[in-house]
Design a protein around this motif. Structure first.
Motif, PDB file in Angstrom:
ATOM      1  N   LEU A 192     128.488  15.361  36.785  1.00 53.73           N
ATOM      2  CA  LEU A 192     129.368  16.418  36.305  1.00 53.73           C
ATOM      3  C   LEU A 192     128.625  17.410  35.424  1.00 53.73           C
ATOM      4  CD1 LEU A 192     132.559  14.351  35.405  1.00 53.73           C
ATOM      5  CD2 LEU A 192     132.194  15.821  37.410  1.00 53.73           C
ATOM      6  N   GLY A 193     128.815  18.683  35.734  1.00 50.87           N
ATOM      7  CA  GLY A 193     128.261  19.741  34.903  1.00 50.87           C
ATOM      8  C   GLY A 193     129.309  20.260  33.937  1.00 50.87           C
ATOM      9  N   GLN A 194     129.155  21.507  33.542  1.00 50.67           N
ATOM     10  CA  GLN A 194     130.095  22.057  32.564  1.00 50.67           C
ATOM     11  C   GLN A 194     131.461  22.340  33.156  1.00 50.67           C
ATOM     12  OE1 GLN A 194     128.662  25.011  29.851  1.00 50.67           O
ATOM     13  NE2 GLN A 194     130.589  26.125  29.824  1.00 50.67           N
ATOM     14  N   ARG A 195     131.481  22.880  34.367  1.00 49.51           N
ATOM     15  CA  ARG A 195     132.765  23.278  34.926  1.00 49.51           C
ATOM     16  C   ARG A 195     133.238  22.370  36.063  1.00 49.51           C
ATOM     17  NH1 ARG A 195     131.623  22.611  39.216  1.00 49.51           N
ATOM     18  NH2 ARG A 195     130.186  23.694  40.564  1.00 49.51           N
ATOM     19  N   GLY A 196     132.418  21.398  36.440  1.00 47.76           N
ATOM     20  CA  GLY A 196     132.815  20.504  37.523  1.00 47.76           C
ATOM     21  C   GLY A 196     131.608  19.790  38.086  1.00 47.76           C
ATOM     22  N   PRO A 197     131.702  19.286  39.321  1.00 46.29           N
ATOM     23  CA  PRO A 197     130.598  18.528  39.918  1.00 46.29           C
ATOM     24  C   PRO A 197     129.342  19.381  40.105  1.00 46.29           C
ATOM     25  CG  PRO A 197     132.651  18.123  41.093  1.00 46.29           C
ATOM     26  CD  PRO A 197     132.907  19.276  40.171  1.00 46.29           C
ATOM     27  N   THR A 198     128.198  18.720  40.025  1.00 47.60           N
ATOM     28  CA  THR A 198     126.921  19.369  40.286  1.00 47.60           C
ATOM     29  C   THR A 198     126.724  19.536  41.789  1.00 47.60           C
ATOM     30  OG1 THR A 198     125.820  17.230  40.282  1.00 47.60           O
ATOM     31  CG2 THR A 198     125.876  18.448  38.198  1.00 47.60           C
ATOM     32  N   ARG A 199     125.670  20.219  42.159  1.00 50.09           N
ATOM     33  CA  ARG A 199     125.447  20.539  43.574  1.00 50.09           C
ATOM     34  C   ARG A 199     125.318  19.291  44.435  1.00 50.09           C
ATOM     35  NH1 ARG A 199     120.833  24.532  44.005  1.00 50.09           N
ATOM     36  NH2 ARG A 199     122.477  26.059  43.679  1.00 50.09           N
ATOM     37  N   HIS A 200     124.592  18.291  43.967  1.00 46.57           N
ATOM     38  CA  HIS A 200     124.334  17.098  44.786  1.00 46.57           C
ATOM     39  C   HIS A 200     125.066  15.861  44.292  1.00 46.57           C
ATOM     40  CE1 HIS A 200     121.386  19.286  47.102  1.00 46.57           C
ATOM     41  NE2 HIS A 200     120.765  19.635  46.002  1.00 46.57           N
ATOM     42  N   GLY A 201     125.851  16.006  43.226  1.00 40.82           N
ATOM     43  CA  GLY A 201     126.624  14.871  42.749  1.00 40.82           C
ATOM     44  C   GLY A 201     125.755  13.658  42.491  1.00 40.82           C
ATOM     45  N   HIS A 202     126.166  12.513  43.031  1.00 39.03           N
ATOM     46  CA  HIS A 202     125.429  11.269  42.831  1.00 39.03           C
ATOM     47  C   HIS A 202     124.472  10.959  43.978  1.00 39.03           C
ATOM     48  CE1 HIS A 202     128.267   9.510  39.573  1.00 39.03           C
ATOM     49  NE2 HIS A 202     127.097   9.786  39.042  1.00 39.03           N
ATOM     50  N   ASP A 203     124.091  11.949  44.741  1.00 39.33           N
ATOM     51  CA  ASP A 203     123.158  11.746  45.847  1.00 39.33           C
ATOM     52  C   ASP A 203     121.737  11.679  45.280  1.00 39.33           C
ATOM     53  OD1 ASP A 203     121.671  11.666  48.142  1.00 39.33           O
ATOM     54  OD2 ASP A 203     122.547  13.456  49.058  1.00 39.33           O
ATOM     55  N   LEU A 204     121.351  10.516  44.791  1.00 40.37           N
ATOM     56  CA  LEU A 204     120.038  10.356  44.179  1.00 40.37           C
ATOM     57  C   LEU A 204     118.916  10.662  45.154  1.00 40.37           C
ATOM     58  CD1 LEU A 204     120.387   7.103  42.034  1.00 40.37           C
ATOM     59  CD2 LEU A 204     121.148   9.427  41.522  1.00 40.37           C
ATOM     60  N   ASP A 205     119.116  10.322  46.409  1.00 41.83           N
ATOM     61  CA  ASP A 205     118.058  10.526  47.392  1.00 41.83           C
ATOM     62  C   ASP A 205     117.773  12.006  47.612  1.00 41.83           C
ATOM     63  OD1 ASP A 205     116.182   9.328  49.256  1.00 41.83           O
ATOM     64  OD2 ASP A 205     117.420  10.221  50.830  1.00 41.83           O
ATOM     65  N   ALA A 206     118.792  12.847  47.442  1.00 40.78           N
ATOM     66  CA  ALA A 206     118.568  14.291  47.583  1.00 40.78           C
ATOM     67  C   ALA A 206     117.568  14.780  46.544  1.00 40.78           C
ATOM     68  CB  ALA A 206     119.895  15.046  47.447  1.00 40.78           C
ATOM     69  N   TYR A 207     117.714  14.283  45.335  1.00 42.47           N
ATOM     70  CA  TYR A 207     116.766  14.658  44.286  1.00 42.47           C
ATOM     71  C   TYR A 207     115.401  14.020  44.525  1.00 42.47           C
ATOM     72  CZ  TYR A 207     120.916  16.257  41.729  1.00 42.47           C
ATOM     73  OH  TYR A 207     122.072  16.902  41.356  1.00 42.47           O
ATOM     74  N   ALA A 208     115.404  12.769  44.939  1.00 44.05           N
ATOM     75  CA  ALA A 208     114.143  12.058  45.155  1.00 44.05           C
ATOM     76  C   ALA A 208     113.308  12.750  46.225  1.00 44.05           C
ATOM     77  CB  ALA A 208     114.411  10.610  45.540  1.00 44.05           C
ATOM     78  N   ARG A 209     113.951  13.164  47.327  1.00 41.44           N
ATOM     79  CA  ARG A 209     113.203  13.834  48.399  1.00 41.44           C
ATOM     80  C   ARG A 209     112.530  15.095  47.897  1.00 41.44           C
ATOM     81  NH1 ARG A 209     117.999  12.843  51.242  1.00 41.44           N
ATOM     82  NH2 ARG A 209     118.514  15.076  51.223  1.00 41.44           N
ATOM     83  N   ARG A 210     113.217  15.832  47.050  1.00 34.69           N
ATOM     84  CA  ARG A 210     112.645  17.077  46.536  1.00 34.69           C
ATOM     85  C   ARG A 210     111.413  16.807  45.670  1.00 34.69           C
ATOM     86  NH1 ARG A 210     117.521  17.785  48.143  1.00 34.69           N
ATOM     87  NH2 ARG A 210     118.414  19.831  48.612  1.00 34.69           N
ATOM     88  N   PHE A 211     111.526  15.819  44.774  1.00 36.54           N
ATOM     89  CA  PHE A 211     110.374  15.531  43.921  1.00 36.54           C
ATOM     90  C   PHE A 211     109.231  14.911  44.718  1.00 36.54           C
ATOM     91  CE2 PHE A 211     113.319  16.280  40.449  1.00 36.54           C
ATOM     92  CZ  PHE A 211     112.489  16.889  39.517  1.00 36.54           C
ATOM     93  N   GLN A 212     109.560  14.104  45.690  1.00 36.01           N
ATOM     94  CA  GLN A 212     108.515  13.549  46.544  1.00 36.01           C
ATOM     95  C   GLN A 212     107.777  14.655  47.298  1.00 36.01           C
ATOM     96  OE1 GLN A 212     110.737  10.811  48.971  1.00 36.01           O
ATOM     97  NE2 GLN A 212     111.103   9.389  47.260  1.00 36.01           N
ATOM     98  N   ALA A 213     108.514  15.655  47.721  1.00 32.92           N
ATOM     99  CA  ALA A 213     107.889  16.770  48.433  1.00 32.92           C
ATOM    100  C   ALA A 213     106.887  17.516  47.556  1.00 32.92           C
ATOM    101  CB  ALA A 213     108.960  17.736  48.938  1.00 32.92           C
ATOM    102  N   PHE A 214     107.132  17.525  46.257  1.00 35.94           N
ATOM    103  CA  PHE A 214     106.194  18.171  45.338  1.00 35.94           C
ATOM    104  C   PHE A 214     105.036  17.256  44.947  1.00 35.94           C
ATOM    105  CE2 PHE A 214     109.741  21.133  44.504  1.00 35.94           C
ATOM    106  CZ  PHE A 214     109.047  22.328  44.576  1.00 35.94           C
ATOM    107  N   GLY A 215     105.113  15.973  45.333  1.00 38.58           N
ATOM    108  CA  GLY A 215     104.010  15.063  45.051  1.00 38.58           C
ATOM    109  C   GLY A 215     104.245  14.115  43.900  1.00 38.58           C
ATOM    110  N   TRP A 216     105.500  13.889  43.549  1.00 44.15           N
ATOM    111  CA  TRP A 216     105.830  12.963  42.460  1.00 44.15           C
ATOM    112  C   TRP A 216     106.094  11.566  43.002  1.00 44.15           C
ATOM    113  CZ3 TRP A 216     108.020  14.196  37.223  1.00 44.15           C
ATOM    114  CH2 TRP A 216     107.678  15.488  36.800  1.00 44.15           C
ATOM    115  N   HIS A 217     105.832  10.581  42.171  1.00 43.31           N
ATOM    116  CA  HIS A 217     106.320   9.226  42.412  1.00 43.31           C
ATOM    117  C   HIS A 217     107.756   9.173  41.910  1.00 43.31           C
ATOM    118  CE1 HIS A 217     106.462   4.925  42.763  1.00 43.31           C
ATOM    119  NE2 HIS A 217     106.724   4.770  41.471  1.00 43.31           N
ATOM    120  N   THR A 218     108.657   8.654  42.712  1.00 42.38           N
ATOM    121  CA  THR A 218     110.068   8.637  42.325  1.00 42.38           C
ATOM    122  C   THR A 218     110.611   7.210  42.297  1.00 42.38           C
ATOM    123  OG1 THR A 218     110.889   8.909  44.592  1.00 42.38           O
ATOM    124  CG2 THR A 218     110.440  10.914  43.337  1.00 42.38           C
ATOM    125  N   ILE A 219     111.547   6.994  41.386  1.00 44.79           N
ATOM    126  CA  ILE A 219     112.229   5.702  41.259  1.00 44.79           C
ATOM    127  C   ILE A 219     113.716   5.981  41.114  1.00 44.79           C
ATOM    128  CG2 ILE A 219     112.422   3.552  39.948  1.00 44.79           C
ATOM    129  CD1 ILE A 219     109.637   4.253  38.728  1.00 44.79           C
TER     130      ILE A 219
END
Length: 615
Positions: free
Chosen positions: A179-206
């Protein structure tokens, strides 16, 4: 701490976040409650810090990027014994150290001011770079971010830069509470959506359950053991965790809990858990301090030198004499001339590529570690990083910013490359210093002087060559000016800076041929401005003409007017500035078209003293 103790500590952090916000009548307790388990495990089991010695070189560094969750930070300080309960309850009150969003001006344990989202991770990258490349220390940098700020482009500038620099001493913890200030965030609880993005930049993700303290503990251990990559811990959490009336509910952002006493009871009531934070390892500062003789470059009067060239040479000399000076550039070092420094001092040069937000954030991070950064790009492109400059001032950071290719005088490249707003932008920054040299020797002296100023310092340089008018031993004080021509018979004063100084001198000569004596002031210090010299000129000549290669709003003309806002009479004043949208033309044609060349200055002077000839 074991599992049960960590759970108790996390509950205490929640309770104290609720109590502090309730006492203030405002704040963000629900945003604090979601990250309480993440904070508890970090504070108790992994963070190495001496609160009595915040400048200890071995201390880990923590940045609360989601600065609105300050109740959680202050609750952690209480648990660590850095503040007491009485101070905790002064949250958000006048004169309290515990501001709504934390700043290092008030608290020695805060690395950088946050609250403008998307800035904590970029600054954290700068701090981690200092550890890797300059301090040569094994401290870790931990950054706690919210999921809403992952919509900010600056986060992804930071993500790419951190991976490119292999910052395995950096761990970003993402509190994905949906949840953001006015309602749900763009990806909500989709952790994998965030993980894929950071992995694409070369991060180790957990990916982890942010309320499972054992899982969080293991994730932190994995981050510490990861080499060659920064780590992103992406934690699923619930906003307002632990209180049924607010947990995972919309519409409660930035508000104290409606029934605070009941919520505190539901969380198990107040506690007095104390954490013995791990001591930092023995370490020492390895970088050089302010020492050595600085031998600035020198030019002879009459030489033709671009002030951008003088900047590069002077900065290189400064770096030779001072081991604490570092340089950054936004992939235009061959134009700003920062490349001169890079060739002589590659170990203290940071290429930030075309990512101006990350460049300024890196400079802020380096400054927190005691380094003296000079960050350069085209003046026009610093506008992109203005929010970082603004927040650096909130932090009280010491930054030297350099904008090259300023004004219409750059010529044929056209308006997209012309810095015409930069003086106004930098003058408006709290406590800033704004300098605009007109020749090489003046530039060199001011580059050196900037290093010992406080706050945000801005130097404006020019692309084209200009004639050296000052000797190499001339002194230039910040807040001063130079009177280049004067006589008892002066009937007006021409006030210029940078590229318009030689135009003003030429205009004064033309006016003298017509029997009008004109004083010329080189207002190289635009902020602070030399009020005494300007007031004396107004009293003795009665008329002022300001001329600047900048838009009329907020630049030299307004700086001059500031000298007459104390109730004294304002002199007759004409302000020449760039008022049209320029196109492509030669530098000389640009100055003429903008009405800021010698001919235009002389014409304005004649009109001002009522000597114009009607034809």
């Amino acid at each position: 701490m074991n599992t049960a103790e960590l759970v108790e500590l996390a509950q205490q952090l929640r309770v104290d976040s609720v109590r502090a916000s309730d006492a203030a009548g405002s704040g963000h307790p629900t945003s604090s409650m979601s990250a309480a388990d993440l904070m508890a495990v970090l504070l108790a089991n992994h963070f190495r810090y001496d609160f009595e010695r915040p400048d200890h070189p071995g201390n880990d560094r923590f940045v609360l990027s989601k600065g609105h969750a300050s109740p959680l930070l202050y609750a952690a300080y209480k648990a660590a014994g850095a503040i007491d309960d009485a101070e905790l309850l002064t949250f958000r009150k006048q004169d309290s150290r515990l501001e709504g969003h934390p700043t290092p001006r008030r608290l020695p344990w805060v690395e950088t001011a946050t609250g403008s989202l998307g800035q904590g991770l970029p600054v954290g990258v700068g701090i981690a770079l200092a550890g890797k490349r300059l301090d040569h220390s094994n401290y870790r940098v931990w950054v706690l971010c919210g999921d809403s700020e992952l919509a900010e482009g600056s986060v992804w500038e930071a993500a790419e830069h951190a991976a490119y620099e292999n910052l395995d001493n950096l761990t970003a913890i993402f509190d994905v509470n949906r949840l953001g200030q006015r309602g749900p965030t763009r990806h909500g609880h989709d952790l994998d959506a965030y993980a894929r993005r950071f992995q694409a930049f070369g991060w180790h993700t957990i990916e982890v359950d942010g309320h499972d303290v054992d899982a969080v503990d293991r994730a932190y251990g994995e981050a510490i053991s990861t080499t060659g990559q920064p780590t992103a811990i992406i934690a699923r959490t619930l906003k307002g965790k632990g209180v049924a009336a607010v947990q995972d509910r919309e519409g409660l952002h930035g508000k104290p809990l409606p029934e605070a006493d009941e919520a505190i009871a539901e969380l198990g009531g107040p506690r007095e858990v104390r954490v013995q934070v791990h001591e930092p390892p023995a370490a020492r500062m390895l970088h050089a301090v302010r020492s050595g003789h600085v031998e600035l470059p020198r030019w002879d009067k009459g030489d033709e030198v671009a002030t951008r060239n003088a900047y590069g040479q002077a900065l290189t000399a400064l770096g030779t004499g001072r081991g604490d000076v570092v340089a950054l550039d936004g992939e235009v070092g061959d134009s700003t001339r920062a490349e001169f420094f890079a060739k002589e001092h590659p170990e203290r040069y940071f290429e930030c590529y075309i990512a101006e937000q990350q460049m300024v954030a890196t400079a802020v991070g380096l400054a927190t570690r005691g380094w003296v950064p000079y960050a350069a790009t085209f003046a026009a492109f610093l506008t992109r990083a203005y929010d970082f400059v603004r927040m650096a001032a909130v932090s009280g950071a010491g930054l030297n910013l350099v904008g090259s290719h300023s004004g219409v005088a750059i010529g044929q490249d056209g308006p997209s490359q012309m810095g015409l707003e930069d003086l106004a932008m930098m003058r408006s920054v709290h406590g800033s210093t704004v300098l605009y040299p007109c020749d090489a020797n003046q530039t060199a002296r001011l580059v050196a002087a900037m290093a010992d100023c406080e706050g945000i310092r801005y130097l404006r340089t020019s692309r084209g060559e200009s004639t050296v008018i000052y000797g190499p031993d001339e002194e230039f004080t910040v807040g001063g000016s130079k009177v280049l021509r004067s006589s008892p018979d002066d009937r007006l004063t021409l006030v210029a800076a940078g590229v318009t100084v030689p135009e003003a001198l030429a205009a004064a000569e033309a006016l003298e041929r017509d029997g009008i004596r004109a004083r010329v002031i080189d207002l190289y210090s635009v902020k602070p401005v030399d009020r005494d010299t300007l007031r004396r000129a107004a009293e003795e000549t009665g008329c002022l003409v300001t001329v600047e290669d900048h838009h009329e709003e907020g630049g030299i003309g307004d700086a001059v007017l500031d000298a007459f806002l104390d109730g004294r009479p304002v002199p007759r004043l004409v302000r020449l500035a760039v008022r049209t949208m320029p196109g492509s033309a030669s530098p000389e044609e640009q100055l003429r078209a903008a009405g800021i060349d010698a001919e235009a200055i002389a014409a304005a002077g004649k009109l001002l003293v009522e000597e114009a000839v009607v034809r």
